[in-house]
Every structure is written in structure tokens, then in C-alpha cells.
Motif scaffolding. Structure first.
Motif, mmCIF file in Angstrom:
data_model
loop_
_atom_site.group_PDB
_atom_site.id
_atom_site.type_symbol
_atom_site.label_atom_id
_atom_site.label_comp_id
_atom_site.label_asym_id
_atom_site.label_seq_id
_atom_site.Cartn_x
_atom_site.Cartn_y
_atom_site.Cartn_z
ATOM 1 N N ARG A 1 0.849 -1.199 0.000
ATOM 2 C CA ARG A 1 0.000 0.000 0.000
ATOM 3 C C ARG A 1 0.881 1.244 0.000
ATOM 4 O O ARG A 1 2.084 1.142 0.247
ATOM 5 C CB ARG A 1 -0.906 0.008 1.241
ATOM 6 C CG ARG A 1 -1.770 -1.239 1.389
ATOM 7 C CD ARG A 1 -2.864 -1.280 0.342
ATOM 8 N NE ARG A 1 -3.758 -2.424 0.551
ATOM 9 C CZ ARG A 1 -4.868 -2.624 -0.152
ATOM 10 N NH1 ARG A 1 -5.210 -1.797 -1.122
ATOM 11 N NH2 ARG A 1 -5.629 -3.671 0.091
ATOM 12 N N HIS A 2 0.277 2.389 -0.210
ATOM 13 C CA HIS A 2 1.068 3.624 -0.314
ATOM 14 C C HIS A 2 0.371 4.785 0.379
ATOM 15 O O HIS A 2 0.488 5.925 -0.037
ATOM 16 C CB HIS A 2 1.315 3.952 -1.793
ATOM 17 C CG HIS A 2 1.943 2.818 -2.545
ATOM 18 N ND1 HIS A 2 3.291 2.575 -2.535
ATOM 19 C CD2 HIS A 2 1.391 1.821 -3.278
ATOM 20 C CE1 HIS A 2 3.553 1.488 -3.250
ATOM 21 N NE2 HIS A 2 2.412 1.007 -3.714
ATOM 22 N N ASN A 3 -0.349 4.459 1.441
ATOM 23 C CA ASN A 3 -1.190 5.493 2.049
ATOM 24 C C ASN A 3 -0.545 6.253 3.198
ATOM 25 O O ASN A 3 -1.138 7.185 3.712
ATOM 26 C CB ASN A 3 -2.511 4.866 2.543
ATOM 27 C CG ASN A 3 -2.289 3.849 3.646
ATOM 28 O OD1 ASN A 3 -1.424 2.978 3.522
ATOM 29 N ND2 ASN A 3 -3.023 3.939 4.731
ATOM 30 N N ILE A 4 0.641 5.815 3.651
ATOM 31 C CA ILE A 4 1.282 6.517 4.767
ATOM 32 C C ILE A 4 2.663 6.998 4.317
ATOM 33 O O ILE A 4 3.461 6.192 3.819
ATOM 34 C CB ILE A 4 1.425 5.599 6.006
ATOM 35 C CG1 ILE A 4 0.083 4.932 6.348
ATOM 36 C CG2 ILE A 4 1.942 6.396 7.197
ATOM 37 C CD1 ILE A 4 0.152 3.962 7.518
ATOM 38 N N PRO A 5 2.950 8.289 4.492
ATOM 39 C CA PRO A 5 4.238 8.815 4.022
ATOM 40 C C PRO A 5 5.412 8.238 4.803
ATOM 41 O O PRO A 5 5.273 7.868 5.975
ATOM 42 C CB PRO A 5 4.132 10.329 4.282
ATOM 43 C CG PRO A 5 2.731 10.613 4.680
ATOM 44 C CD PRO A 5 2.108 9.331 5.117
ATOM 45 N N ASP A 6 6.559 8.187 4.156
ATOM 46 C CA ASP A 6 7.844 7.881 4.806
ATOM 47 C C ASP A 6 7.952 6.481 5.395
ATOM 48 O O ASP A 6 8.776 6.253 6.289
ATOM 49 C CB ASP A 6 8.163 8.904 5.914
ATOM 50 C CG ASP A 6 8.116 10.328 5.389
ATOM 51 O OD1 ASP A 6 8.583 10.550 4.256
ATOM 52 O OD2 ASP A 6 7.578 11.202 6.105
ATOM 53 N N CYS A 7 7.115 5.566 4.954
ATOM 54 C CA CYS A 7 7.307 4.190 5.427
ATOM 55 C C CYS A 7 6.726 3.198 4.426
ATOM 56 O O CYS A 7 5.932 3.560 3.552
ATOM 57 C CB CYS A 7 6.709 3.991 6.816
ATOM 58 S SG CYS A 7 4.939 3.805 6.841
ATOM 59 N N GLU A 8 7.156 1.956 4.581
ATOM 60 C CA GLU A 8 6.680 0.858 3.738
ATOM 61 C C GLU A 8 5.400 0.327 4.374
ATOM 62 O O GLU A 8 5.388 0.016 5.574
ATOM 63 C CB GLU A 8 7.786 -0.212 3.761
ATOM 64 C CG GLU A 8 7.611 -1.340 2.785
ATOM 65 C CD GLU A 8 8.770 -2.344 2.905
ATOM 66 O OE1 GLU A 8 9.933 -1.946 3.138
ATOM 67 O OE2 GLU A 8 8.487 -3.551 2.797
ATOM 68 N N VAL A 9 4.345 0.196 3.596
ATOM 69 C CA VAL A 9 3.058 -0.237 4.157
ATOM 70 C C VAL A 9 2.548 -1.486 3.441
ATOM 71 O O VAL A 9 2.536 -1.541 2.210
ATOM 72 C CB VAL A 9 1.972 0.865 4.029
ATOM 73 C CG1 VAL A 9 0.660 0.414 4.676
ATOM 74 C CG2 VAL A 9 2.442 2.170 4.641
ATOM 75 N N TRP A 10 2.143 -2.472 4.235
ATOM 76 C CA TRP A 10 1.509 -3.679 3.713
ATOM 77 C C TRP A 10 0.183 -3.878 4.430
ATOM 78 O O TRP A 10 0.082 -3.630 5.638
ATOM 79 C CB TRP A 10 2.387 -4.908 3.978
ATOM 80 C CG TRP A 10 3.699 -4.872 3.276
ATOM 81 C CD1 TRP A 10 4.834 -4.222 3.696
ATOM 82 C CD2 TRP A 10 4.036 -5.499 2.036
ATOM 83 N NE1 TRP A 10 5.850 -4.414 2.800
ATOM 84 C CE2 TRP A 10 5.391 -5.202 1.764
ATOM 85 C CE3 TRP A 10 3.321 -6.302 1.130
ATOM 86 C CZ2 TRP A 10 6.044 -5.669 0.623
ATOM 87 C CZ3 TRP A 10 3.963 -6.762 -0.005
ATOM 88 C CH2 TRP A 10 5.313 -6.446 -0.258
#
Lengths: 257, 257
Positions: A61-70
Motif C-alpha cells: 500500500r502507499h497510504n502513509i508517508p515515509d514508510c513501507e506499508v503492507w
């Protein structure tokens, strides 16, 4: 990710799109590498449940800035297990966090909480772990005022670590100004009137789980219930080893029954 | 049900049709009134999870002789909550039992277990509660040889009760002849290699939760792992209050951070 920053794995039980997890990440990215693996949707009340039978899916996913999201189709505990096994293959996290939960996990809620499930799972993997929960149940609440305490506690644990088999249950009261921090035991309480029976339009009965919390130690001043009611941030060190050693000693007589 | 027999509520996490629950009921009906409320189907690994969002259904069943049987669409904990609120309205149970589980719940499995979830839920309602689990994972295993120990433990708890906030985690080894009974602590262990990644025919990855148990205290002789491996029936008194009081005392310095 070969930085010298500590690596923090974050999950929750409100889902990867929740306000609480986004807020928690925003508190940490200036000094830590953060990876999120959280449920696709709400998984409140999932405790330490994991998926024994169902298959699981992971999605980037790409919904939170500055971190890798799954996101993961499973439970909070599934998220931790999958993240450790499939995502963080080359680098073990220095810390695992659950939250920030929309709703507190004090008293007996410790046992039902998926946020605590995350902390227990991390702890069972011998990784320092903390669950953060707020008494504010509004999913859109502005939780930015928790920043200083969250950072303080996270940095303290990153520096000092935690004893083996102990994770932290941290709860924030919903107040204008915190009275301070209390390290305290979990209080005794009960959920009562937990079922609402309804009639389906097609004639059969169905049930919703609901409930009213009752403080079973209204006079105690040393537990999380008292501290939260008096504006304190509470920190309750919670154990994996649930053996009651006092009772065990007394029950030794059973061996000759 | 106005008999003078004690009333026992039984649930499990393998479903109301499982062999283990039918066997457990058969051990008790000569001296107790028994009501079963158990999940419609398998709910292994559900821990203390309950249904925060989904609605629940209850159905009267007739598959076990000499007792009232209900199935519920929810988790093991939902079953206990619904039974107490909707089924046992006029008479509180004297004892709540989970099991007999097909698969042991020793060591850290205590936390994942739906069978223990039942015992914790009963305990949080201040009702004496016991989880029974067998190391035999075969769902069709003949568990009738557990009869004497189950009856002994049930009758002991009905007579003496249990301390507030403590329930029993009882595990049976898979042996020809028991070495005896050990009252012992839970051992430290870890699940490793917990994920099996597979490729779906349509090209995407999916995952099964699996795992290999590792005994993290191979030299200990005072825990449930040792006792089960040596043919003992294990009884581990397990606490609702998970506060680590020793760590709490040491962490009091955090209050002045």
C-alpha cells in the motif's frame, strides 16, 4: 534498508487505513525506519487470534508517508507473523508496536485486545513490544497530542530494552493535559449486559455483542482504571508467562490425589 | 433445570460436532447438568477473540445425548458470553469447561488457544473454569481414557473452587498409561517457520500459517513441556492479571522521566 536507524514494525487492529496507525508512524519516522503491516480492515477484539485454517494475502500500500506499508487479510497476530517471515527477511525489527488503538485496552480488555495481541506476539518472538491505546473512541480523533509520551516511551525501550517475556500496555486518557505517567497494574473489571438480542425481518433472533464496563475495584488507587480516570498515561508491564506461581505451590497437593 | 446437580457449561474451539466435546460431556452427565454452547465449526487459534462487529446466531442442536446443545456462529468466547446472557438466564453455571481440545495448549499455545479463551472468559466472569486439551491431534481419536482424570479434576474444582482470577490449563499427553499428574508452570517455547508461501493458479502469492514448535528450555524439568514429554497430565494455574509486579516495581522510575 541498510540505515543505522532502528527498525520499527507497526501493526494495529483498526486496519492499515486508520488514523491511529498513521499518527503513530508520523511520531517516529524522523529517527526510525518504519514498516507497517496491518489488517485490511477493522479487527478489533481479535486478541492473540491467528488464522489456523484460512489462507492470507498481503498487499503493498502507499497510504502513509515515509514508510513501507503492507495490508494483510488476517488478524493482527497474522500481520506480525507474516511481516517477520515474509517482509523483514533481512533485518529483524528492533521494536514492535501496536496502535495507536482507537479505544483503551486497560483492565481485562488486555485479554480481548488485538493491539495487545501484537505486543504479545512480538514478545513471544523475544522482540521488545509495546501496545499504544487511547481512551478516545472517535476514529477521527486528533491524536497528535500523544506525540511526546509516545516518543519518550519508544526511545526509552529502544535504549533500555525490556525484560524477556514482558511487553508494555500503554493507555492514554482523553484529557486536555496529562497529569503525568503511572506505571501500574491492570485493574479488575467486568463486562456486563454484553448481548443485544434483535429480531431479523425474516423472523429469527440474532445477537450483537455489546456491553457495559464495571470497575470491580472502585476504591483502588493503584491500578490503570484509577490512573486513567485521573488523567495519567498508564504503562502496565504485561507477562507472557501467565502461570500463577502462588497457586501452583498450593496446588502441589493435587499430585497425590 | 431445577435439579440439585451442579450445572456445567461446556464450549470448545473445534465445533459442537467434534469428538472431544461429546466425549467430555459423556464423562459428566451422571453427576452434573450439562449445557453445551459451542461454535458451528472449527475456531482453533481464536484466543480470547470475540465478535465486535459481526452479528451472531444461535441454533438448538440435538447431537449429544443427555444435555442441551447450542451452536453459535461466533468464537469460543462469544459462545460463553451468549450462553451466560441468553441461555442460562435463570441459573448461573457452577463451572465452565473448554474442550476436550484436539491438540495440546501447553507452553505459549496458552495465548493462542480458543479452548483457553473459554477458560479465561469464565474466569473473568468469576466462575471456576478449566480448559482440557489432548496432545492427540487426531479429530477421531478415542479420548475415553481421559475419563478418570477429567472427573477427578472437575470434582475437585466443584468442591474446592478456584482462587479469584485463576483458571486451569489441563493438558493430556498421548500415552498408553499416564505417569501421574503434575501441577507445573508453562514452558517457554517459540513457533518458527510459521508461514508457507504458495503461488495461486492466477499468479499471485498467498500464505498459509503453519509452524514448528521449538522448546526454548530443553533442560528444564519443572514445566509443562517436560511433564507432557514424560507422560504426566499437566495442570497449569493461569492468571487473568498479567501484570508483571517485579518489573512494575523497577519501572516506577519511569514516572519521573
Amino acid at each position: 534498508m541498510n540505515s543505522k536507524k532502528p527498525l520499527i514494525l507497526i501493526s494495529n487492529d483498526d486496519g492499515y487505513q486508520s488514523n491511529g496507525i498513521r499518527t503513530l508512524v508520523s511520531f517516529l519516522t524522523d529517527f526510525a525506519d518504519v514498516v507497517v503491516c496491518a489488517p485490511e480492515a477493522g479487527r478489533s477484539g481479535f486478541s492473540c487470534a491467528f488464522s489456523v485454517v484460512d489462507y492470507l494475502l498481503l498487499k503493498k500500500r502507499h497510504n502513509i508517508p515515509d514508510c513501507e506499508v503492507w495490508s494483510c487479510t488476517g488478524t493482527p497476530v497474522d500481520c506480525v507473523k507474516l511481516a517477520l517471515d515474509q517482509i523483514l527477511v533481512d533485518r529483524k525489527p528492533d521494536l514492535i508496536l501496536g496502535g495507536i488503538n482507537h479505544g483503551d485496552n486497560s483492565s481485562v480488555n488486555n485479554h480481548y485486545s488485538g493491539t495487545m495481541g501484537i505486543a504479545y506476539e512480538g514478545c513471544m518472538k523475544y522482540i521488545p513490544s509495546i501496545a499504544f491505546s487511547s481512551c478516545d473512541y472517535d476514529p477521527n480523533a486528533d491524536l497528535s497530542y500523544l506525540r511526546d509520551y509516545v516518543r519518550l516511551i519508544v526511545k526509552k525501550v529502544l535504549t533500555d530494552s525490556l525484560p524477556k517475556g514482558v511487553c508494555l500496555n500503554v493507555n492514554f486518557p482523553k484529557v486536555e493535559k496529562f497529569a503525568g505517567l503511572k506505571v501500574c497494574r491492570m485493574g479488575w473489571g467486568s463486562w456486563t449486559r454484553e448481548v443485544e438480542a434483535c429480531k431479523h425481518p425474516r423472523g429469527f433472533d440474532y445477537y450483537w455483542m455489546t456491553g457495559h464496563y464495571r470497575n470491580d475495584e472502585p476504591d483502588a488507587t493503584d491500578n490503570d482504571q484509577w490512573a486513567l480516570a485521573h488523567g495519567y498515561v498508564t504503562v502496565t508491564p504485561s507477562k507472557i508467562d501467565v502461570t500463577d506461581y502462588e497457586v501452583l505451590d498450593k496446588m502441589k497437593t493435587w499430585e497425590s490425589l
